[in-house]
Design a protein around this motif. Sequence first.
Motif, PDB file in Angstrom:
ATOM      1  N   ASP A  54       0.818  -1.210   0.000  1.00 28.53           N
ATOM      2  CA  ASP A  54       0.000   0.000   0.000  1.00 28.53           C
ATOM      3  C   ASP A  54       0.853   1.263   0.000  1.00 28.53           C
ATOM      4  O   ASP A  54       0.670   2.164  -0.820  1.00 28.53           O
ATOM      5  N   HIS A  55       1.798   1.345   0.929  1.00 27.43           N
ATOM      6  CA  HIS A  55       2.552   2.580   1.115  1.00 27.43           C
ATOM      7  C   HIS A  55       3.566   2.833  -0.007  1.00 27.43           C
ATOM      8  O   HIS A  55       3.727   3.978  -0.451  1.00 27.43           O
ATOM      9  N   VAL A  56       4.248   1.798  -0.448  1.00 28.96           N
ATOM     10  CA  VAL A  56       5.237   1.980  -1.519  1.00 28.96           C
ATOM     11  C   VAL A  56       4.521   2.292  -2.836  1.00 28.96           C
ATOM     12  O   VAL A  56       4.930   3.195  -3.565  1.00 28.96           O
ATOM     13  N   ALA A  57       3.447   1.586  -3.124  1.00 29.02           N
ATOM     14  CA  ALA A  57       2.697   1.865  -4.350  1.00 29.02           C
ATOM     15  C   ALA A  57       2.204   3.310  -4.353  1.00 29.02           C
ATOM     16  O   ALA A  57       2.334   4.021  -5.354  1.00 29.02           O
ATOM     17  N   ASP A  58       1.651   3.745  -3.231  1.00 28.23           N
ATOM     18  CA  ASP A  58       1.149   5.110  -3.139  1.00 28.23           C
ATOM     19  C   ASP A  58       2.276   6.126  -3.325  1.00 28.23           C
ATOM     20  O   ASP A  58       2.132   7.108  -4.061  1.00 28.23           O
ATOM     21  N   ALA A  59       3.400   5.902  -2.683  1.00 24.99           N
ATOM     22  CA  ALA A  59       4.519   6.852  -2.738  1.00 24.99           C
ATOM     23  C   ALA A  59       5.112   6.979  -4.134  1.00 24.99           C
ATOM     24  O   ALA A  59       5.627   8.041  -4.503  1.00 24.99           O
ATOM     25  N   PHE A  60       5.033   5.908  -4.921  1.00 21.04           N
ATOM     26  CA  PHE A  60       5.635   5.921  -6.256  1.00 21.04           C
ATOM     27  C   PHE A  60       4.594   5.995  -7.379  1.00 21.04           C
ATOM     28  O   PHE A  60       4.948   5.898  -8.550  1.00 21.04           O
ATOM     29  N   GLY A  61       3.318   6.136  -7.022  1.00 27.33           N
ATOM     30  CA  GLY A  61       2.272   6.222  -8.042  1.00 27.33           C
ATOM     31  C   GLY A  61       2.063   4.921  -8.797  1.00 27.33           C
ATOM     32  O   GLY A  61       1.775   4.923  -9.990  1.00 27.33           O
ATOM     33  N   LEU A  62       2.187   3.803  -8.094  1.00 25.66           N
ATOM     34  CA  LEU A  62       2.039   2.473  -8.699  1.00 25.66           C
ATOM     35  C   LEU A  62       0.738   1.825  -8.245  1.00 25.66           C
ATOM     36  O   LEU A  62       0.126   2.247  -7.269  1.00 25.66           O
ATOM     37  N   ASP A 125      17.646  13.321  -4.754  1.00 27.98           N
ATOM     38  CA  ASP A 125      16.686  14.386  -4.487  1.00 27.98           C
ATOM     39  C   ASP A 125      15.244  13.878  -4.419  1.00 27.98           C
ATOM     40  O   ASP A 125      14.368  14.569  -3.882  1.00 27.98           O
ATOM     41  N   ASP A 126      14.971  12.667  -4.907  1.00 26.87           N
ATOM     42  CA  ASP A 126      13.628  12.087  -4.796  1.00 26.87           C
ATOM     43  C   ASP A 126      13.244  11.873  -3.335  1.00 26.87           C
ATOM     44  O   ASP A 126      12.061  11.922  -2.988  1.00 26.87           O
ATOM     45  N   LEU A 127      14.222  11.611  -2.493  1.00 22.87           N
ATOM     46  CA  LEU A 127      13.947  11.284  -1.102  1.00 22.87           C
ATOM     47  C   LEU A 127      13.347  12.444  -0.317  1.00 22.87           C
ATOM     48  O   LEU A 127      12.699  12.229   0.708  1.00 22.87           O
ATOM     49  N   ASP A 128      13.516  13.659  -0.807  1.00 26.47           N
ATOM     50  CA  ASP A 128      12.943  14.835  -0.146  1.00 26.47           C
ATOM     51  C   ASP A 128      11.530  15.153  -0.621  1.00 26.47           C
ATOM     52  O   ASP A 128      10.878  16.046  -0.072  1.00 26.47           O
ATOM     53  N   ARG A 129      11.033  14.433  -1.611  1.00 24.41           N
ATOM     54  CA  ARG A 129       9.695  14.679  -2.151  1.00 24.41           C
ATOM     55  C   ARG A 129       8.639  14.349  -1.108  1.00 24.41           C
ATOM     56  O   ARG A 129       8.675  13.299  -0.475  1.00 24.41           O
ATOM     57  N   VAL A 130       7.671  15.241  -0.941  1.00 21.96           N
ATOM     58  CA  VAL A 130       6.570  15.009   0.001  1.00 21.96           C
ATOM     59  C   VAL A 130       5.594  14.015  -0.637  1.00 21.96           C
ATOM     60  O   VAL A 130       5.148  14.200  -1.770  1.00 21.96           O
ATOM     61  N   VAL A 131       5.278  12.954   0.119  1.00 14.50           N
ATOM     62  CA  VAL A 131       4.370  11.924  -0.378  1.00 14.50           C
ATOM     63  C   VAL A 131       3.054  11.879   0.397  1.00 14.50           C
ATOM     64  O   VAL A 131       2.119  11.190  -0.011  1.00 14.50           O
ATOM     65  N   ASP A 132       2.991  12.584   1.520  1.00 11.24           N
ATOM     66  CA  ASP A 132       1.765  12.580   2.324  1.00 11.24           C
ATOM     67  C   ASP A 132       1.686  13.879   3.113  1.00 11.24           C
ATOM     68  O   ASP A 132       2.483  14.117   4.024  1.00 11.24           O
ATOM     69  N   THR A 140       7.948  12.885   3.877  1.00 12.41           N
ATOM     70  CA  THR A 140       8.759  12.772   2.662  1.00 12.41           C
ATOM     71  C   THR A 140       8.906  11.302   2.275  1.00 12.41           C
ATOM     72  O   THR A 140       8.632  10.401   3.083  1.00 12.41           O
ATOM     73  N   LEU A 141       9.369  11.092   1.062  1.00 14.11           N
ATOM     74  CA  LEU A 141       9.588   9.727   0.598  1.00 14.11           C
ATOM     75  C   LEU A 141      10.584   9.000   1.491  1.00 14.11           C
ATOM     76  O   LEU A 141      10.378   7.830   1.828  1.00 14.11           O
TER      77      LEU A 141
END
Length: 169
Positions: A54-62, A125-132, A140-141
Amino acid sequence: MHAKDVLIETYGRIQEEVHAVVDGLSPDDLNARPDDHANSISWLVWHLTRVQDDHVADAFGLKQVWVSDGWADRFALALPHTDTGYGHTPQKVGKVRVDSGDLLVGYYDAVHEQTLAALRGLRADDLDRVVDENWSPPVTLSVRLVSVASDDLQHVGQAAYVRGLSADR
């Protein structure tokens, strides 16, 4: 070593522990609960896998492999397909039963492969992206990935404990 390599190593260790805790157990062992309020190995491994999916799919748009790869149908649980086990009552925990460890590790391995594919494509730099944005501060991711790994490791450790209890019987 780059951050993504550390994450790949971490998730690889989770996979090793999932396999170790399930290996060689009968359906009775997998579904046994130390008492009516405790979690079974089946529930713990299913739940940690559902959360990662659930969480990884959501964070990566999968898409979650639970539905997209037919795992929900294979498990055939009397629970909604969106259920991850979060907040389960003892009664709902009892609904998560499997007929073999192969089902549990098969689902985990499918989620693991999707997680690794997502991690391999990471840039620093992807790791700083806000996912929630539902939290303060926003998640952040990097925080999400570490949180999932932490949760998974706690639950696989609990499953190992339950396995040890059943060995004493």
